[in-house]
Design an enzyme around this catalytic site. Structure first.
Site, PDB file in Angstrom:
ATOM      1  N   HIS A 199       0.840  -1.203   0.000  1.00 51.00           N
ATOM      2  CA  HIS A 199       0.000   0.000   0.000  1.00 51.00           C
ATOM      3  C   HIS A 199       0.873   1.251   0.000  1.00 51.00           C
ATOM      4  O   HIS A 199       0.634   2.193  -0.757  1.00 51.00           O
ATOM      5  CB  HIS A 199      -0.914   0.039   1.238  1.00 51.00           C
ATOM      6  CG  HIS A 199      -1.938  -1.033   1.287  1.00 51.00           C
ATOM      7  ND1 HIS A 199      -2.128  -1.824   2.411  1.00 51.00           N
ATOM      8  CD2 HIS A 199      -2.842  -1.451   0.376  1.00 51.00           C
ATOM      9  CE1 HIS A 199      -3.100  -2.675   2.184  1.00 51.00           C
ATOM     10  NE2 HIS A 199      -3.557  -2.475   0.949  1.00 51.00           N
TER      11      HIS A 199
ATOM     12  N   LYS B 151     -15.278  -8.021   5.792  1.00 54.27           N
ATOM     13  CA  LYS B 151     -13.935  -8.402   6.208  1.00 54.27           C
ATOM     14  C   LYS B 151     -13.824  -8.390   7.727  1.00 54.27           C
ATOM     15  O   LYS B 151     -14.212  -7.430   8.363  1.00 54.27           O
ATOM     16  CB  LYS B 151     -12.890  -7.446   5.617  1.00 54.27           C
ATOM     17  CG  LYS B 151     -12.730  -7.581   4.122  1.00 54.27           C
ATOM     18  CD  LYS B 151     -11.596  -6.716   3.636  1.00 54.27           C
ATOM     19  CE  LYS B 151     -11.395  -6.879   2.144  1.00 54.27           C
ATOM     20  NZ  LYS B 151     -10.298  -6.036   1.659  1.00 54.27           N
TER      21      LYS B 151
ATOM     22  N   ARG C 121      -2.308  -6.656  -8.180  1.00 52.31           N
ATOM     23  CA  ARG C 121      -1.239  -7.623  -7.951  1.00 52.31           C
ATOM     24  C   ARG C 121      -1.185  -8.674  -9.038  1.00 52.31           C
ATOM     25  O   ARG C 121      -0.120  -9.206  -9.340  1.00 52.31           O
ATOM     26  CB  ARG C 121      -1.444  -8.329  -6.606  1.00 52.31           C
ATOM     27  CG  ARG C 121      -1.290  -7.416  -5.412  1.00 52.31           C
ATOM     28  CD  ARG C 121      -1.721  -8.111  -4.161  1.00 52.31           C
ATOM     29  NE  ARG C 121      -3.149  -8.423  -4.285  1.00 52.31           N
ATOM     30  CZ  ARG C 121      -3.925  -8.852  -3.326  1.00 52.31           C
ATOM     31  NH1 ARG C 121      -3.422  -9.079  -2.145  1.00 52.31           N
ATOM     32  NH2 ARG C 121      -5.199  -9.074  -3.519  1.00 52.31           N
TER      33      ARG C 121
ATOM     34  N   SER D 170      -3.393  -7.782   2.676  1.00 56.73           N
ATOM     35  CA  SER D 170      -3.787  -7.604   4.081  1.00 56.73           C
ATOM     36  C   SER D 170      -4.380  -8.881   4.642  1.00 56.73           C
ATOM     37  O   SER D 170      -4.188  -9.193   5.824  1.00 56.73           O
ATOM     38  CB  SER D 170      -4.794  -6.450   4.202  1.00 56.73           C
ATOM     39  OG  SER D 170      -4.162  -5.220   3.931  1.00 56.73           O
TER      40      SER D 170
END
Length: 155
Positions: free
Chosen positions: A17, A41, A90, A128
């Protein structure tokens, strides 16, 4: 002035990040890191700690702000005067997911453009979700998460 919003739950904010924000400063005059709550989440950091830790990480950089937000990212962009959304990719799975969001954001707000940056080599493996798993199982994340963020995490 080119203002971009980099939105996410950032639980926790990682070196990947941080890299995206720092590289984004080459494209934008100001980046607002928008820390939102994603109810789907399960988090390990308190919401206020996410905001505080990211603000500490970028303390002294006038081109970066950290704010809380709820609701649609495009609505937040309008509130803060941002014409751009910054997102990281990614892999191809990220592209499929992020592209769908970007296309829907264009329907909601045609005046707000999404910019994608590919993860830098050596950082594309960091997520994360994986970091949370490592942390909850007692693993070492010093190569994945800045120390300014880690000091706010207590399990």
């Amino acid at each position: 002035m080119k203002v971009a919003v980099f939105a996410g739950s950032f639980d926790p904010f990682t070196f990947a990040h941080q890299d995206l924000v720092e590289r984004g400063l080459q494209l934008f005059d100001k980046i607002i890191i928008a820390v939102g709550v994603n109810p789907s989440k399960r988090g390990i950091m308190a919401f206020d700690d996410r905001v505080s830790s990211i603000a500490l990480l970028f303390a002294g950089n006038e081109k970066i702000e950290v704010q809380q937000f709820q609701g649609l990212t495009v609505d937040f962009c309008r509130r803060v005067g941002a014409s751009y959304i910054l997102r990281g990719l990614r892999n191809t799975n990220d592209f499929e997911f992020e592209n769908a969001i970007a296309q829907n954001n264009l329907l909601l707000a045609a005046d707000i453009e999404t910019y994608f940056l590919m993860a830098r080599s050596g950082l594309g493996h960091i997520s994360s979700t994986i970091v949370r798993d490592i942390l909850t199982n007692g693993g070492d994340t010093t190569e994945l998460v800045p120390k300014e963020i880690l000091q706010f995490i207590s399990l």
